[in-house]
Design a protein around this motif. Structure first.
Motif, PDB file in Angstrom:
ATOM      1  N   LEU A  95       0.822  -1.507  -0.089  1.00 62.95           N
ATOM      2  CA  LEU A  95       0.016  -0.109   0.164  1.00 62.95           C
ATOM      3  C   LEU A  95       0.989   1.263   0.218  1.00 62.95           C
ATOM      4  O   LEU A  95       1.982   1.158   0.499  1.00 62.95           O
ATOM      5  CB  LEU A  95      -1.078   0.275   1.228  1.00 62.95           C
ATOM      6  N   LEU A 121      -7.763  -0.064   6.160  1.00 65.19           N
ATOM      7  CA  LEU A 121      -6.943  -0.719   5.156  1.00 65.19           C
ATOM      8  C   LEU A 121      -7.958  -1.198   3.856  1.00 65.19           C
ATOM      9  O   LEU A 121      -7.528  -1.092   2.653  1.00 65.19           O
ATOM     10  CB  LEU A 121      -6.688  -2.135   5.798  1.00 65.19           C
ATOM     11  N   THR A 122      -9.151  -1.311   4.155  1.00 59.91           N
ATOM     12  CA  THR A 122      -9.885  -1.432   2.909  1.00 59.91           C
ATOM     13  C   THR A 122     -10.417  -0.160   2.289  1.00 59.91           C
ATOM     14  O   THR A 122     -10.363  -0.285   1.022  1.00 59.91           O
ATOM     15  CB  THR A 122     -11.535  -2.043   3.489  1.00 59.91           C
ATOM     16  N   ILE A 124      -8.164   2.225   1.785  1.00 62.49           N
ATOM     17  CA  ILE A 124      -6.885   2.513   1.272  1.00 62.49           C
ATOM     18  C   ILE A 124      -6.965   1.470   0.121  1.00 62.49           C
ATOM     19  O   ILE A 124      -6.458   2.132  -1.120  1.00 62.49           O
ATOM     20  CB  ILE A 124      -5.641   1.981   2.152  1.00 62.49           C
ATOM     21  N   ARG A 125      -7.195   0.287   0.069  1.00 61.28           N
ATOM     22  CA  ARG A 125      -7.100  -0.412  -1.137  1.00 61.28           C
ATOM     23  C   ARG A 125      -8.204   0.037  -2.130  1.00 61.28           C
ATOM     24  O   ARG A 125      -7.883  -0.030  -3.328  1.00 61.28           O
ATOM     25  CB  ARG A 125      -7.394  -1.948  -0.637  1.00 61.28           C
ATOM     26  N   LYS A 126      -9.119   0.273  -1.831  1.00 64.20           N
ATOM     27  CA  LYS A 126     -10.180   0.885  -2.903  1.00 64.20           C
ATOM     28  C   LYS A 126      -9.830   2.164  -3.559  1.00 64.20           C
ATOM     29  O   LYS A 126      -9.979   2.390  -4.708  1.00 64.20           O
ATOM     30  CB  LYS A 126     -11.546   1.188  -2.187  1.00 64.20           C
ATOM     31  N   GLN A 128      -6.559   3.114  -3.677  1.00 63.70           N
ATOM     32  CA  GLN A 128      -5.450   2.612  -4.498  1.00 63.70           C
ATOM     33  C   GLN A 128      -5.888   1.929  -5.846  1.00 63.70           C
ATOM     34  O   GLN A 128      -5.387   2.250  -6.697  1.00 63.70           O
ATOM     35  CB  GLN A 128      -4.696   1.837  -3.765  1.00 63.70           C
ATOM     36  N   ALA A 129      -7.029   1.174  -5.683  1.00 64.73           N
ATOM     37  CA  ALA A 129      -7.646   0.572  -6.914  1.00 64.73           C
ATOM     38  C   ALA A 129      -7.758   1.733  -8.105  1.00 64.73           C
ATOM     39  O   ALA A 129      -7.819   1.488  -9.173  1.00 64.73           O
ATOM     40  CB  ALA A 129      -8.660  -0.418  -6.700  1.00 64.73           C
TER      41      ALA A 129
END
Length: 287
Positions: A95, A121-122, A124-126, A128-129
């Motif tokens: 990340l 964290l979820t 951030i991943r969204k 970043q996607a």
């Protein structure tokens, strides 16, 4: 166990102590900015390349830590301490930002609970996607190791320059580390691809958008819904703050702010056949 790459700061500038006989001796982790409660330590560091040293970090609970790094600038000199280091552990999650950074954006006090950390964290991943989809490329580089490489010996050789090594890739390449094998060859770690974590605009976009998505999500970490500016005495009317427009202070960055790193797709144009020389306007290649 994760690792941390440290660049020594001395006299307000990046400094490499080893050529002068110095060394980077230790890293101490503390659980607060006052650096009074010691959590764990590591050291000495291993020199990766000029001005970059790697620590093997101890296993500690996830969270934000403030570090003090001790090193000797030169042989026989008194040790100095660098207290400019702050890190969010664990590292190496793939990340570009951390739950702690998003929590600070939201005004959520640290340390985080396990549930808060998982939710952030979820988010951030969204976020970043979204960046990956817009740029058309990953924002986390791939580590590639090559052993027993012989550098191209040149007068102005720089072993940190990827062009100094017999290594090719159809992407951005950086030299992460190199180790002399003692026989004129080196083991070299290359980072292949775009490194989003090293680009502040990418980190800012992911951090602020992950925070905003949690702020607006019902039950999200630090959720407030729409920002209320005023409520009447009887609660009959509510006024909401308007979000800053693009370009104003406090406005969320847009994906277009990352356009400089967008992967461009090139497609050759179909051109009509060129008449043979001397009938064409120019000779061209292959005629």
């Amino acid at each position: 166990m994760s690792t941390f790459d440290y660049k020594p700061m001395y006299g307000g500038a990046h400094y490499d102590p080893e050529p002068a006989g110095g060394q980077v001796t230790s890293l101490s982790l503390y659980d607060g900015p006052d650096r009074t409660t010691f959590s764990a330590g590591a050291g000495p560091a291993t020199r990766l390349r000029a001005g970059v040293y790697r620590f093997a970090l101890p296993d500690v609970p996830p969270g934000r830590y403030w570090a003090t790094v001790a090193f000797t600038p030169s042989e026989g000199a008194q040790p100095v301490k660098d207290e400019s280091v702050r890190m969010d552990l664990p590292l190496g999650l793939g990340l570009v930002t951390s739950p702690e950074a998003v929590a600070k954006e939201l005004g959520v006090p640290l340390p985080l609970t396990a549930e808060q950390r998982d939710d952030l964290l979820t988010a951030i991943r969204k976020a970043q996607a979204d960046v990956v989809g817009y740029l058309g490329q990953p924002v986390i580089p791939q580590l590639v190791t090559r052993t027993a490489l012989t550098p191209y010996w040149r007068r102005d050789e720089d072993l940190e320059d990827p062009e100094s090594w017999p290594f090719e890739a159809d992407d951005l390449v950086q030299v992460s580390a190199y180790c002399d094998r003692g026989d004129g060859t080196y083991d070299v770690d290359f980072l292949v691809g775009f490194d989003g974590a090293a680009n502040d605009p990418v980190v800012r976009y992911v951090t602020t958008h992950a925070a905003e998505s949690e702020r607006l999500r019902p039950g999200g970490v630090g959720s407030q819904g729409r920002r209320v500016s005023s409520v009447s005495a009887e609660g009959q009317s509510i006024s909401y703050e308007s979000a800053p427009t693009t370009g104003q202070a406090g406005a969320l960055p847009e994906l277009s702010s990352l356009s400089r790193w967008k992967r461009r797709l090139f497609q050759p144009l179909n051109r009509p056949a060129r008449p043979p020389w001397p009938y064409s306007s120019s000779r061209g290649r292959g005629y």
